[in-house]
Scaffold this active site. Structure first.
Site, PDB file in Angstrom:
ATOM      1  NE  ARG A 158      -4.105  -7.301  -3.103  1.00 56.61           N
ATOM      2  CZ  ARG A 158      -5.359  -7.604  -3.409  1.00 56.61           C
ATOM      3  NH1 ARG A 158      -5.805  -7.394  -4.636  1.00 56.61           N
ATOM      4  NH2 ARG A 158      -6.157  -8.111  -2.489  1.00 56.61           N
TER       5      ARG A 158
ATOM      6  CB  CYS B 197      -5.849 -11.380 -14.842  1.00 60.19           C
ATOM      7  SG  CYS B 197      -5.546 -12.369 -13.364  1.00 60.19           S
TER       8      CYS B 197
ATOM      9  CB  SER C 138      -0.842  -0.012   1.278  1.00 56.95           C
ATOM     10  OG  SER C 138      -1.568   1.185   1.402  1.00 56.95           O
TER      11      SER C 138
ATOM     12  CB  CYS D 294       0.609 -15.036  -9.917  1.00 59.57           C
ATOM     13  SG  CYS D 294      -0.921 -14.209  -9.470  1.00 59.57           S
TER      14      CYS D 294
ATOM     15  CB  CYS E 245      -0.391  -9.362 -16.223  1.00 63.01           C
ATOM     16  SG  CYS E 245       0.374 -10.368 -14.936  1.00 63.01           S
TER      17      CYS E 245
ATOM     18  CB  THR F 209      -4.958   1.581   6.142  1.00 66.31           C
ATOM     19  OG1 THR F 209      -4.215   1.660   4.939  1.00 66.31           O
ATOM     20  CG2 THR F 209      -4.386   0.499   7.019  1.00 66.31           C
TER      21      THR F 209
ATOM     22  CB  CYS G 297      -2.072  -7.499  -8.587  1.00 67.11           C
ATOM     23  SG  CYS G 297      -2.362  -7.769 -10.340  1.00 67.11           S
TER      24      CYS G 297
END
Lengths: 251, 718
Positions: B420, B693, B152, B687, B663, B456, B690
């Site tokens: 992400r 896709c 984040s 991968c 991606c 958050t 995130c």
């Protein structure tokens, strides 16, 4: 028969390593640590021997700072019965580890010691051999297959050597160090992780074991390997020979 | 005597060409070779991964069961993966009904050890401590450690943490850098124009959320929460009534083709069923019985687009329940740099708009100075972008070359990389968060405040709210005794609610005086369903009474405004901010769902992105190596194609394979096969979890499912 397995807490193999700014070592703060993969294989082998009924108990041993207990708990979650934690701050070089091991062996009296062939942080590949030397026990290193014969008190070890495979027969008690192809370590399941919390862990310090851990070795500097230089495209064979001769000085 | 039994000379032991798990990686090298650590080698091995995946067709199926019945036999959905192979056979996969899995029972099961999940766990244990009861709380986390999958910005508003753990400063939470400056730039290709900052970050801190979550994890463990990292919740378990009773973890040790490897371990079922029974006091007795009924609580705190949360939302029609719109998302790509001491200004916060994104694409970048010469820089691109040739990753690389940003990063090194997705839907898209058996909290529901760019604190609060509520109400209802009064109690409670009394004020102490235990047993019977009913409404009500809702309500129009374009967006935002101050009479709606927003390729032309220079910008494999991501290679690909033919029949011809561009981990590649035809290759091992896709695929053909626990990125300072 008791089996002692050495496990070490190292930086996880998938983590990108960074050298500390002062070049005194590698950055270990906020970095993921886990059990040395070779130690996992060693523990798995010990557990299989126990499950085959040839051993009564598997004791996992770790040496290092306070946080090493996490690695020990993982070992207990995989199936070890007891844990031993030798709490030592500061660097522990292989000879010190071997001496501590010898002291523990005199207390625990195992019939077999299994270690990983090397730790992935220092790649020393010395501890197993030194332990065998100090104890005067036979050693089967780089084991890719281990077959125990309880009646004859022998163990057949297939070693991966440069020329191929070498099979040795060792009398027990012996020291074995494991190589990659020995087995695939099991996963620690959730219920086992829970059970591991209540398994006993005994703590020692080097002073209690009467072992001096100071070393004759001192790490002077740690640097990153030089960055790979870009290649150069040459336009003709003559140019290639010229470069090899005058720039690279290899012919 | 020790003897040499035999010496067999063999040629060098053969190697498996495509492998990059630690074990397999070394098999290729010489026997005694130690592991090499240079970047070059590592990116080589990653490249090997991507090439090798095409050699081993992943004909795998999954036994992902949504409604697993109690005895384990269930209708399994078999999915086909795409390595283009049209093996349309639905093979059974490690899911023999007979292979009964072990089950562990807890009072509360929480999926995901992030800010929301851990806040809920800590709050629950705090309440237990206050009331003198004991509830078992279990948190499962798919990352290898707590914090490994947390990424984040992050400029942190400590509001929720102040409520949860007021002593955080004394207890050495990794929150030390206060925001020292707050800049807002509009970027063009060569210049940066300073604009008045719309944010008020005065009492906020620049932190690494991954570090904070690790700290929260250790706090949670101090409270007695059981946290299990390395275990992925892959299945939702339901009872015959259709209520959720828990989750099942992934089977471990399954090979790529679906067979069991030698270290196969069946997953474990974690059920939220109360076992605990503490104390002799009648009062506590009642309390425990109360929890037993409402005790089957499973909370989903999986973060944005959580795989199980999405299934729950669909199954219980949670969006329809409150006429919520679809969720909209953005993809954030971030790097943490270690920069020159002279350029480091701890607490400096910079946000930008404009370049490199065009007028039609919403997004912006951030640059936060953390502690220890570290700087977090990232680009957030809304996923409703129209141009299928857009690559958020490449845009991010371009951004770093901007003359206003380049000097900060020069002479620095990248420490970590990650990506992400995040929610941008705001209040319009929050689904009804409660379902029979639990609730969805945190970003899985979607409480991120878009204009503040903070999610958050709202995630944490949403976690805290639910539990406080369940306990308060169940105790009240049950302790109030005789059957006849059960409905009375519910009415009493509802009356208090309508007077806008918050649940906090319905303190348990005042209910203890109602203690009238003989009625308990009858009460139980009556309250079974009653309890469920009251829970559902109450959580929703208290959430809407909390500051979370207030914040999100004020923030609701900013993002949808930009759907009309950049200038209208800025104009409406200005009006919202300066004129209406969040009290506007209208609520703008979102446009098309992100996956429908992509235009066909022929209406756009390919974008020429500059080559990475290796100093400021990098290629994907190099960046990927910095994310410490890894998955055991010999497992079924966790990215599943609902229709394996669709990539070559729709994605490629119509949209030119946008997944190969959005991606951030180069999972999707179109590679030519022998016939020259391009085929989709899925490098699942890369991968980053995130979920881009799962969100952006034009026909929603890609389904992100959870891989074996312990895999995925290894964020430590993100």
């Amino acid at each position: 028969m008791k089996i002692m397995v050495a496990v070490k807490r190292v930086i996880d193999y998938a983590v990108k390593i960074r050298v500390k700014a002062d070049k005194s070592g590698v950055e270990t703060q906020n970095v993921k640590m886990s059990m040395n993969p070779f130690c996992e294989i060693a523990l798995e082998e010990a557990l299989r021997i126990k499950e085959a009924g040839l051993a009564s108990e598997v004791v996992a041993v770790t040496m290092g700072p306070k946080q090493s207990i996490d690695t020990l708990r993982t070992g207990l979650a995989m199936g070890a019965d007891r844990g031993i934690h030798v709490e030592a701050t500061g660097d522990l070089f292989p000879l010190a580890v071997a001496k501590l091991f010898k002291a523990l062996v005199e207390i625990e009296k195992p019939g077999l010691i299994i270690l990983g062939k090397q730790a992935i942080d220092n790649d020393c590949n010395q501890t197993g051999q030194m332990v065998a030397g100090l104890l005067g026990w036979p050693q089967g290193t780089f084991a890719s297959k281990v077959v125990l014969d309880k009646e004859k008190q022998e163990v057949m070890v297939d070693r991966e050597v440069d020329g191929g495979l070498e099979t040795l027969c060792l009398n027990l008690p012996a020291v074995i160090t494991t190589d990659l192809r020995l087995n695939q370590p099991r996963y620690a399941t959730l219920p086992n992780i829970m059970k591991a919390k209540s398994k006993p862990v005994k703590k020692y310090t080097p002073e209690e074991l009467n072992v001096a851990t100071n070393s004759d070795l001192e790490v002077v500097e740690v640097t990153e390997p030089p960055k790979r230089k870009a290649g150069v495209l040459v336009s003709s064979v003559d140019e290639l020979i010229d470069k090899l001769k005058n720039e690279a000085h290899v012919i | 005597m020790n003897r040499l039994v035999s010496f067999r000379s063999k040629s060098r032991i053969g190697t498996t060409p495509c492998s990059s798990s630690f074990y397999a990686r070394l098999l290729g090298s010489s026997i005694d070779a130690s592991r090499t650590r240079s970047t070059a080698n590592a990116s080589d091995s990653l490249a090997t991964v991507s090439r090798c995946s095409s050699l081993v067709p992943a004909r795998t199926l999954t036994g992902s069961s949504l409604f697993g019945s109690r005895n384990g036999s269930s209708a399994r959905l078999s999915n086909l993966t795409g390595h283009g192979g049209s093996q349309g056979v639905a093979r059974r996969f490690c899911s023999d009904a007979a292979a009964e899995r072990e089950s562990m029972e807890y009072d509360v099961v929480i999926v995901g050890a992030g800010p929301a999940g851990l806040s809920a766990a800590i709050r629950l244990k705090q309440l237990c401590g206050e009331k003198g009861v004991d509830l078992s709380v279990c948190v499962v986390e798919k990352g290898a450690e707590v914090g490994a999958h947390i990424i984040s910005g992050n400029v942190f508003e400590p509001r929720a943490l102040d409520e949860l753990l007021p002593e955080w400063e004394k207890e050495e939470a990794p929150i030390s850098v206060s925001v020292s400056s707050d800049k807002f730039w509009f970027l063009t290709k060569d210049r940066a124009f300073s604009l008045p900052s719309p944010f008020d970050n005065k009492n906020n801190y620049v932190i690494s959320l991954s570090q904070l979550v690790r700290w929260m994890g250790s706090k949670a463990e101090e409270y007695g929460v059981e946290i299990y990292p390395g275990f992925a919740a892959s299945e939702i378990l339901c009872d015959d009534n259709g209520s959720v009773i828990g989750i099942g973890t992934n089977d471990m040790g399954v090979a790529k083709n679906g067979s069991k490897k030698e270290n196969f371990q069946r997953g474990v079922a974690l059920k939220g069923v109360s076992l605990a029974f503490s104390g002799n006091k009648m009062i506590q007795c009642c309390f425990m019985r109360a929890i037993k009924l409402a005790g089957r609580v499973t909370l989903f705190a999986e973060g944005c687009r959580g795989s199980l949360s999405e299934k729950i939302i669909k199954k219980y029609h949670l969006r329809e329940k409150r006429n919520a719109q679809h969720q909209t998302y953005a993809l954030g790509i971030k790097e943490v740099w270690e920069i020159d001491e002279s350029k480091h200004q701890p607490g400096a916060v910079i946000h930008t708009l404009g370049w490199p994104l065009d007028q039609k694409t919403y997004g912006g970048s951030f640059l936060y100075h953390m502690s220890e010469r570290q700087v977090a820089i990232g680009l957030v691109v809304a996923l409703n972008y129209k141009n299928p040739y857009l690559s958020p990753y490449e845009e991010f690389q371009k951004l770093k070359h901007h003359p206003a940003i380049k000097p900060i990063l020069e002479d620095g090194t990248v420490i970590q990389y990650g990506a992400r997705t995040l929610n941008e839907g705001g209040i319009q898209s929050v689904p009804y968060p409660v379902f029979p058996g639990g609730a969805i909290i945190g970003c899985s529901a979607g409480f991120l405040n878009v204009p503040k760019i903070k999610g958050t604190h709202t995630a944490m609060k949403s976690g805290m709210r639910y539990l406080l509520h369940v306990l308060a109400i169940t105790v009240f209802v049950l302790l109030s005794g005789i059957p006849a009064s059960s409905s009375f109690c519910i009415n009493e409670y509802k009356k208090k609610e309508s007077q806008n009394v918050r649940s906090k004020e319905l303190s348990i102490k005042s209910f203890l005086c109602f203690c009238n235990c003989p009625g308990m047993l009858a009460a139980e019977a009556a309250f079974g369903t009653l309890l469920e009913g009251s829970n559902l409404d109450s959580y929703w009500t208290t959430l809407q009474n909390s500051w979370v809702w207030e914040e999100l309500h004020k923030a609701r129009n900013y993002r949808p405004a930009f759907d009309h374009g950049f200038i209208p967006g800025m104009a409406i935002s200005a009006v919202e901010h300066y004129l209406f101050r969040g009290k506007s009479p209208f609520t703008l709606k979102h446009g098309k769902p992100d996956h429908e927003a992509t235009n066909v390729a022929r209406s756009h032309s390919p974008i020429e992105y500059p080559k990475p220079d290796g100093v400021l910008s990098f290629d994907v494999p190099t960046s990927l190596h910095r994310s410490n991501t890894n998955h055991d290679h010999d497992q079924p690909a966790h990215l599943k194609l609902r229709d394996p033919e669709m990539p070559t029949q729709v994605n490629l011809p119509e949209y030119d394979g946008p997944e190969s561009r959005y991606c951030p981990a180069r999972v999707y590649e179109y590679v030519p096969e022998e016939s020259g035809q391009l085929k989709l290759q899925i490098n699942a091992q890369n991968c980053l979890h995130c979920k881009a896709c799962d969100i952006k695929d034009p026909k929603q053909n890609i389904e992100w499912t959870v891989p074996e626990g312990g895999g995925g990125p290894g964020y430590s300072v993100m």
